[in-house]
Design a protein around this motif. Sequence first.
Motif, short mmCIF file in Angstrom:
data_model
loop_
_atom_site.label_atom_id
_atom_site.label_comp_id
_atom_site.label_asym_id
_atom_site.label_seq_id
_atom_site.Cartn_x
_atom_site.Cartn_y
_atom_site.Cartn_z
N ASN A 78 0.80 -1.22 0.00
CA ASN A 78 0.00 0.00 0.00
C ASN A 78 0.84 1.27 0.00
O ASN A 78 0.29 2.37 -0.05
CB ASN A 78 -0.97 0.01 1.19
N LEU A 79 2.16 1.12 0.07
CA LEU A 79 3.05 2.28 0.06
C LEU A 79 3.66 2.47 -1.32
O LEU A 79 3.80 1.52 -2.09
CB LEU A 79 4.17 2.11 1.09
N SER A 80 4.06 3.68 -1.61
CA SER A 80 4.79 3.99 -2.85
C SER A 80 6.22 3.49 -2.73
O SER A 80 6.64 2.99 -1.67
CB SER A 80 4.80 5.51 -3.05
N ALA A 81 7.00 3.66 -3.79
CA ALA A 81 8.41 3.31 -3.73
C ALA A 81 9.10 4.10 -2.62
O ALA A 81 9.84 3.53 -1.80
CB ALA A 81 9.08 3.59 -5.07
N SER A 110 4.08 7.99 -7.42
CA SER A 110 3.49 7.95 -6.08
C SER A 110 2.43 6.86 -5.93
O SER A 110 1.81 6.74 -4.87
CB SER A 110 2.87 9.31 -5.74
N ARG A 111 2.25 6.06 -6.97
CA ARG A 111 1.28 4.96 -6.86
C ARG A 111 1.75 3.93 -5.83
O ARG A 111 2.95 3.70 -5.68
CB ARG A 111 1.13 4.23 -8.20
N GLY A 119 8.02 -7.09 -12.34
CA GLY A 119 9.40 -6.68 -12.60
C GLY A 119 9.75 -5.36 -11.94
O GLY A 119 10.88 -5.18 -11.46
N MET A 120 8.80 -4.44 -11.91
CA MET A 120 9.05 -3.15 -11.25
C MET A 120 9.23 -3.36 -9.74
O MET A 120 10.13 -2.78 -9.13
CB MET A 120 7.89 -2.18 -11.52
N ARG A 121 8.39 -4.20 -9.17
CA ARG A 121 8.51 -4.48 -7.73
C ARG A 121 9.85 -5.15 -7.43
O ARG A 121 10.49 -4.85 -6.42
CB ARG A 121 7.34 -5.34 -7.25
N ARG A 122 10.28 -6.04 -8.32
CA ARG A 122 11.54 -6.74 -8.12
C ARG A 122 12.71 -5.75 -8.12
O ARG A 122 13.63 -5.83 -7.30
CB ARG A 122 11.74 -7.79 -9.23
N ARG A 123 12.67 -4.80 -9.04
CA ARG A 123 13.73 -3.79 -9.10
C ARG A 123 13.71 -2.88 -7.88
O ARG A 123 14.76 -2.46 -7.38
CB ARG A 123 13.63 -2.99 -10.40
N LEU A 124 12.52 -2.57 -7.36
CA LEU A 124 12.44 -1.77 -6.13
C LEU A 124 13.03 -2.54 -4.95
O LEU A 124 13.75 -1.97 -4.13
CB LEU A 124 10.99 -1.37 -5.85
#
Length: 188
Positions: A78-81, A110-111, A119-124
């Motif tokens: 539920n949090l942004s990067a 800010s999503r 893949g985006m979550r993995r990079r974060l």
Amino acid sequence: MMEIHVEGLCKAYGGRPVLTGLSAVFRPGITCVAAPSGTGKTTLLRLLLGLERPDGGIIRGAGCRWAAVFQEDRLLENLSAAGNLRFALGEVPGEAGELLARLGLDPSDSRPVRAWSGGMRRRLALARALLVPAEALALDEPFTGLDGENRARCVALIRERGGGRPVLLATHDLTGLEDAPVVRLGEK
């Protein structure tokens, strides 16, 4: 120069041996831990991180501060990067925006991360580990869900930011890491 030594490391689950007599030295820089599924890559990292205890053998030098990427991203959905980085680090370092951008992520996004691709979550998750002030890194399949271009970005940043500390990278695929030392598990 920090080194992590394992000697005769053994671990079994329910009587089934996963690691049997593993001996290795992990020096600063990337060391790949390569093996088929179910042959001890994650178990080795969990032992080094102190999340599990070995059944036998000795581990020396692993009692340091670690940063990790687990097989699951372990993000707060539920949090942004920025919120995820703030939660893990206390405050977001100034270099975080540049690091995110180099990983192909928009630092101003800010999503909540639940709206991001895998893949985006993995990079974060990788960015978070690279930003933690740690003496060693444990990266368990950090390239899962990444295409070739994003994988190459990640490998470059791991090499750059790994610096003078041991980086244990569990993977099935050594693409881009062919020059790194490899500890192979599950081979006779």
